[in-house]
Design a protein around this motif. Sequence first.
Motif, PDB file in Angstrom:
ATOM      1  N   PHE A  44       0.786  -1.236   0.000  1.00 45.17           N
ATOM      2  CA  PHE A  44       0.000   0.000   0.000  1.00 45.17           C
ATOM      3  C   PHE A  44       0.822   1.292   0.000  1.00 45.17           C
ATOM      4  CE2 PHE A  44      -4.658  -1.169   0.993  1.00 45.17           C
ATOM      5  CZ  PHE A  44      -4.530  -2.425   0.453  1.00 45.17           C
ATOM      6  N   PRO A  45       1.990   1.334   0.653  1.00 48.11           N
ATOM      7  CA  PRO A  45       2.754   2.586   0.613  1.00 48.11           C
ATOM      8  C   PRO A  45       3.104   3.040  -0.808  1.00 48.11           C
ATOM      9  CG  PRO A  45       3.543   1.223   2.400  1.00 48.11           C
ATOM     10  CD  PRO A  45       2.583   0.371   1.605  1.00 48.11           C
ATOM     11  N   ALA A  46       3.017   2.149  -1.772  1.00 45.54           N
ATOM     12  CA  ALA A  46       3.311   2.538  -3.160  1.00 45.54           C
ATOM     13  C   ALA A  46       2.332   3.598  -3.670  1.00 45.54           C
ATOM     14  CB  ALA A  46       3.287   1.313  -4.075  1.00 45.54           C
ATOM     15  N   TYR A  47       1.158   3.673  -3.063  1.00 42.56           N
ATOM     16  CA  TYR A  47       0.208   4.709  -3.512  1.00 42.56           C
ATOM     17  C   TYR A  47       0.800   6.115  -3.400  1.00 42.56           C
ATOM     18  CZ  TYR A  47      -3.384   1.053  -3.282  1.00 42.56           C
ATOM     19  OH  TYR A  47      -4.123  -0.097  -3.465  1.00 42.56           O
ATOM     20  N   TRP A  48       1.723   6.284  -2.449  1.00 42.77           N
ATOM     21  CA  TRP A  48       2.341   7.609  -2.273  1.00 42.77           C
ATOM     22  C   TRP A  48       3.148   8.044  -3.498  1.00 42.77           C
ATOM     23  CZ3 TRP A  48       0.550  10.456   1.448  1.00 42.77           C
ATOM     24  CH2 TRP A  48       0.198   9.917   2.687  1.00 42.77           C
ATOM     25  N   GLY A  49       3.561   7.063  -4.298  1.00 44.30           N
ATOM     26  CA  GLY A  49       4.503   7.406  -5.373  1.00 44.30           C
ATOM     27  C   GLY A  49       3.924   7.417  -6.772  1.00 44.30           C
ATOM     28  N   THR A  78      -2.603  11.759  -4.414  1.00 43.14           N
ATOM     29  CA  THR A  78      -2.402  10.336  -4.078  1.00 43.14           C
ATOM     30  C   THR A  78      -3.667   9.694  -3.498  1.00 43.14           C
ATOM     31  OG1 THR A  78      -1.712  10.560  -1.741  1.00 43.14           O
ATOM     32  CG2 THR A  78       0.021  10.787  -3.409  1.00 43.14           C
ATOM     33  N   LEU A  79      -4.626  10.511  -3.067  1.00 44.03           N
ATOM     34  CA  LEU A  79      -5.765   9.970  -2.316  1.00 44.03           C
ATOM     35  C   LEU A  79      -6.621   9.007  -3.138  1.00 44.03           C
ATOM     36  CD1 LEU A  79      -6.867  13.147  -0.310  1.00 44.03           C
ATOM     37  CD2 LEU A  79      -5.449  11.246   0.481  1.00 44.03           C
ATOM     38  N   LYS A  80      -6.779   9.320  -4.424  1.00 42.76           N
ATOM     39  CA  LYS A  80      -7.595   8.434  -5.259  1.00 42.76           C
ATOM     40  C   LYS A  80      -7.015   7.019  -5.276  1.00 42.76           C
ATOM     41  CE  LYS A  80      -9.376   7.751  -9.868  1.00 42.76           C
ATOM     42  NZ  LYS A  80      -9.112   7.975 -11.299  1.00 42.76           N
ATOM     43  N   HIS A 259     -11.012  12.349  -5.886  1.00 44.93           N
ATOM     44  CA  HIS A 259     -10.902  11.280  -6.896  1.00 44.93           C
ATOM     45  C   HIS A 259     -11.093  11.813  -8.313  1.00 44.93           C
ATOM     46  CE1 HIS A 259     -15.129  11.802  -6.544  1.00 44.93           C
ATOM     47  NE2 HIS A 259     -15.436  10.801  -7.350  1.00 44.93           N
ATOM     48  N   GLU A 260     -11.429  13.127  -8.442  1.00 44.48           N
ATOM     49  CA  GLU A 260     -11.596  13.689  -9.789  1.00 44.48           C
ATOM     50  C   GLU A 260     -10.814  14.987  -9.916  1.00 44.48           C
ATOM     51  OE1 GLU A 260     -15.872  13.682 -10.072  1.00 44.48           O
ATOM     52  OE2 GLU A 260     -15.889  11.686 -11.018  1.00 44.48           O
TER      53      GLU A 260
END
Length: 391
Positions: A44-49, A78-80, A259-260
């Motif tokens: 999950f930390p990959a979402y930061w990148g 990054t939130l989406k 998300h948009e």
Amino acid sequence: ATAVPPAQKSSWTNFIKQIASFSGDLSSLTAPPFILSPVSLTEFPAYWGERPELFSSIAEGVDEEDRSVRALKWFIATLKGQYTSRNEKMGSEKKPLNPVLGELFFGEWPETETRGKTTLTVEQVSHHPPVTAYRMYNAKSGVELSGFSGQKTSFSGGSIIVKQTGHALLTLHGLPTGKERYLITLPRLRIDGLWYGSPYTELSDMSYIQCENGWLSTIEYKGKGYFSGKPHSFKAVLTPPYNHPAPEEHTHVIEGTWHETSAYTKASGFQPELKPGLGTPYFTDVRGPKEEITVKPESEQSEWESRKLWRKVADGIKNGDYEVASKEKTKIETSQRQMRKDEQAAGTTWKLKYFEKIPHDEVYEHLASMYGGQPPTEEMYVYIGPDAVKD
Ligand code: 0T9
């Protein structure tokens, strides 16, 4: 309409009842197969990148104000990925694989003409309760993110409420003015849609990005029926340090959906970027594709690396062969229990490989006190890998 397969109805009802009468660590509960994800929480930390340009360009800001704007923009973008990508990929939020102690995940976003390489190192630093430490670094721009992630869950009004424990520190190394640090706190989550078997995440409350120079982003999250009547809404206010000569002119207000798109509703004194077609002074637009992390093939991975470690379980889940999945999962759990027993007998404890635990994070406490947060003290995990930055 329900997304629960007929054969798993009673097991789903049972699972929800267990969640309702239980608070703490959900990871240990057994969920019906249809809700299992083949992906471990260490990924999950990959979402930061996944917006690598936005990440590395934080350091390109011309001053503290500009860099704070860029840090906020990257964070919102990054939130989406963090909170809706399981729904997009798998149809709903799913129960991730519960990482084992010492599980590792590595990856990168390769160098291009517009950015240097960003690398990610993740280590599961606790199993009970689950805690994941991560560090993301772009050497060319000197931008580093390090943090840890845990969850405290409870049940209320039919939803799972998740309080995130942990925080992240964003450090810009090697600016002409020295280094600059930002504390990033994390929003609260609600997992809704449980009755219908199609869980999804909504964010609530506030989170903060506090720069040590005084610039502060306060981000407020609302679901349906608030600011705009839209789900996944937020409002962010960026304010200058208390001693700034013209605070009004340098207060930024941004509203929209994470998300948009989102746009400035107030940006006095600061010229926001304009994007054709979006009409208003735009801030983020994440409707386009993001860039997923590049991970080396499993044949080159060690036994501790997440995808290799969980391969057979993940395949079982993907192929609908839950017997295999559960057999393979039991194997992993049994070997973990044995390791803990052996350690106990030998009077040793598991040694972390890439992180060192510090019981109190003074940077966190200092920065949190700047926005009036009264956070409970938190531990922190300091990256000690070969390319750790010493400054
Ligand atoms: C850090 C993120 C976190 C991890 C996940 C709550 C959750 C585990 C933690 C907070 C990331 O940066 C962002 C996104 C999603 C979060 C997960 C959503 C979720 O449902 C799980 C929990 C533990 C469950 O699996 C609950 C049971 C499940 C059946 C509901 C789908």
